[in-house]
Design an enzyme around this catalytic site. Structure first.
Site, short mmCIF file in Angstrom:
data_model
loop_
_atom_site.label_atom_id
_atom_site.label_comp_id
_atom_site.label_asym_id
_atom_site.label_seq_id
_atom_site.Cartn_x
_atom_site.Cartn_y
_atom_site.Cartn_z
N ASP A 1 0.76 -1.40 0.10
CA ASP A 1 0.04 0.05 0.17
C ASP A 1 0.89 1.07 -0.16
OD1 ASP A 1 0.80 -1.06 2.63
OD2 ASP A 1 -1.03 0.32 3.56
N GLU B 1 -0.40 -2.32 5.17
CA GLU B 1 0.39 -2.20 6.22
C GLU B 1 0.10 -0.95 6.95
OE1 GLU B 1 3.38 -1.04 8.89
OE2 GLU B 1 3.21 0.03 6.77
ZN LIG Z 1 4.48 3.61 6.39
ZN LIG Z 2 5.98 1.15 5.61
#
Ligand SMILES: [Zn+2]
Ligand SMILES: [Zn+2]
Length: 439
Positions: free
Chosen positions: A100, A167
């Site tokens: 991401d 994440e």
């Molecule tokens: Zn980050």
């Molecule tokens: Zn990261």
């Protein structure tokens, strides 16, 4: 981009006895993938997607893995991708990259900068940028797979490649594990990941045995009172004053109630309430983040916050139904604990692969990374997350001369020396897997 350490030097650094043909073969195989991987990086960098919306990124990851003949499972824990590389009998190593990007408008001015915008979940138009280096992580993951594929006569076992969603919102690792990652696929004997560093020079790596990153909690507190006219505070219970007392009270948790030997942070990052100077509002909201390493300290902080909030409400004469409402957000990120033996074993391999000067032992920090979750299941898989230096040499020198403040990760100005960073990432990650799966 400059290459800090030419490949020629790297290959000379391999002591013949220990790494021998393998080391030279690795360097050659990494070099052979460089142009392909740089093109992949530029594509990923220019096509960033937000957490849990990594649809095209995941498709590209799946395609890259399928081209190598891997068994690929898509839509795992949302947009997650799992690729299985099976190569005879041996241990299983999981290698994870996150996919991401962040809602930021890139401000680097680079000719390959992201110009992507999207609509976020709140309906706002936002820029999208890989400002945390996950584009590098994915490129290194695919580079590692390609080199391992080319060198498959030199290792035996199973490699599980993970392209993980979200994440940054800390739900991705949890979602993949909840989807049955460790039930459906072989339980890994080891799990590896890297993260780019905005303070280490490209061409270097940093490792940290034991605790490396913190438990990260986010909390929302609503402080209730009884509003009224600003001229008659005696007829109200002022939540602005109560919230202020809570904020000050929270400062004593770390300073007075937790051992100085235990890392902990309590930050109130947002305080909102009221509309006008002569109106005492009915409520004030606070937003917090709390950081710690151990489970006991984490729980202790949460308990102490609840106690302080309750105590302030009681001292103001509020009734029980007016006590502050405390909501702990459930995207809690557990701390990253690097298995000490695995850390030292792999650091030794890095020293051979890169040379001692390019492998740095670094201290822990209070940021979070949900890779820690892969080591927190009941299987207690030993994990290692290491820093991959990314700062261009000339910017490192400018920073050392006091001419430049290096932008941190999540800055719209952050950019890596992608060529050197990818090369060092693939070199180190592949050498780590080869060490764990050597015949
Ligand atoms: Zn980050
Ligand atoms: Zn990261």
């Amino acid at each position: 981009m400059k290459t800090l350490f030419p490949l020629l030097i790297v290959s000379i650094l391999f002591p013949a006895g220990l790494y021998g043909q393998n080391g030279q073969g690795l360097t050659r195989s990494v070099a052979a993938e460089q142009a392909y991987l740089e093109a992949l990086y530029l594509h990923l960098h220019q096509n960033p997607e937000l957490s849990f919306y990594e649809f095209e990124t995941a498709e590209r990851m799946a395609q890259e893995m399928a081209e190598l003949g891997l068994t690929v499972h898509s839509s795992y824990g949302g947009t997650g991708v799992v690729g299985l590389m099976q190569n005879g009998d041996g241990p299983t190593v999981l290698v994870r990259a996150d996919m991401d990007a962040l809602p930021l408008e890139e401000a680097t001015g680079l000719d390959y900068a992201s110009t992507v915008t999207t609509t976020d979940e709140a309906g706002n138009t936002v820029g999208v940028m890989h400002a945390c280096g996950h584009d590098i992580h994915m490129t290194v993951l695919i580079g590692t797979a390609r080199v391992l594929h080319a060198m498959r006569d030199q290792w035996a076992g199973t490699v599980i490649l993970i392209a993980q969603p979200a994440e940054e919102r800390s739900g991705g690792a949890k979602a993949m594990l909840a989807d049955g990652l460790f039930e459906e696929f072989p339980i890994p004997d080891y799990a590896l990941a890297l993260h780019v560093s905005a303070s280490l020079q490209a061409g270097t790596v940093g490792y940290c045995p034991g605790y490396m990153m913190a438990n990260v909690d986010m909390m929302d507190i609503t402080v209730y009172g009884e509003g009224g006219h600003g001229a008659y505070p005696e007829t109200t219970k002022d939540p602005v004053v109560l919230a202020s007392r809570i904020v000050m009270g929270l400062q004593t948790i770390v300073s007075r109630e937790i051992s100085a030997l235990e890392p902990a942070v309590v930050t109130v990052g947002a305080i909102n309430g009221g509309t006008k100077g002569n109106i005492i509002p009915g409520e004030v909201t606070l937003q917090l983040t709390m950081r710690s390493y151990s489970t006991e300290v984490r729980q202790g902080i949460i308990d102490k916050i609840e106690r302080i909030c309750r105590g302030v409400a009681i001292s103001a004469g509020l009734s029980e139904d007016q006590y502050p409402k405390i909501v702990l957000r459930d995207e809690y990120t557990p701390s990253v604990f690097n298995d000490p033996a695995l850390s030292e074993r792999i650091a030794a391999v890095f020293r051979i692969s890169l040379g001692t000067a390019r492998v740095l032992e670094v201290g822990p920090s209070m940021v979070g990374e949900d890779f820690g979750r892969f080591g927190r299941t009941e299987e207690a898989v030993p994990i290692l997350l290491y820093w991959l230096g990314a700062v261009p040499q000339e910017r490192m020198e400018a920073a050392e001369a006091g001419e430049l403040n290096l932008p941190s990760l999540h800055s719209a100005y952050f950019y890596p020396d992608y060529s050197t960073t990818i090369e060092t990432g693939v070199q180190t990650m592949t050498s780590a897997v080869l060490e764990l799966l050597k015949k």
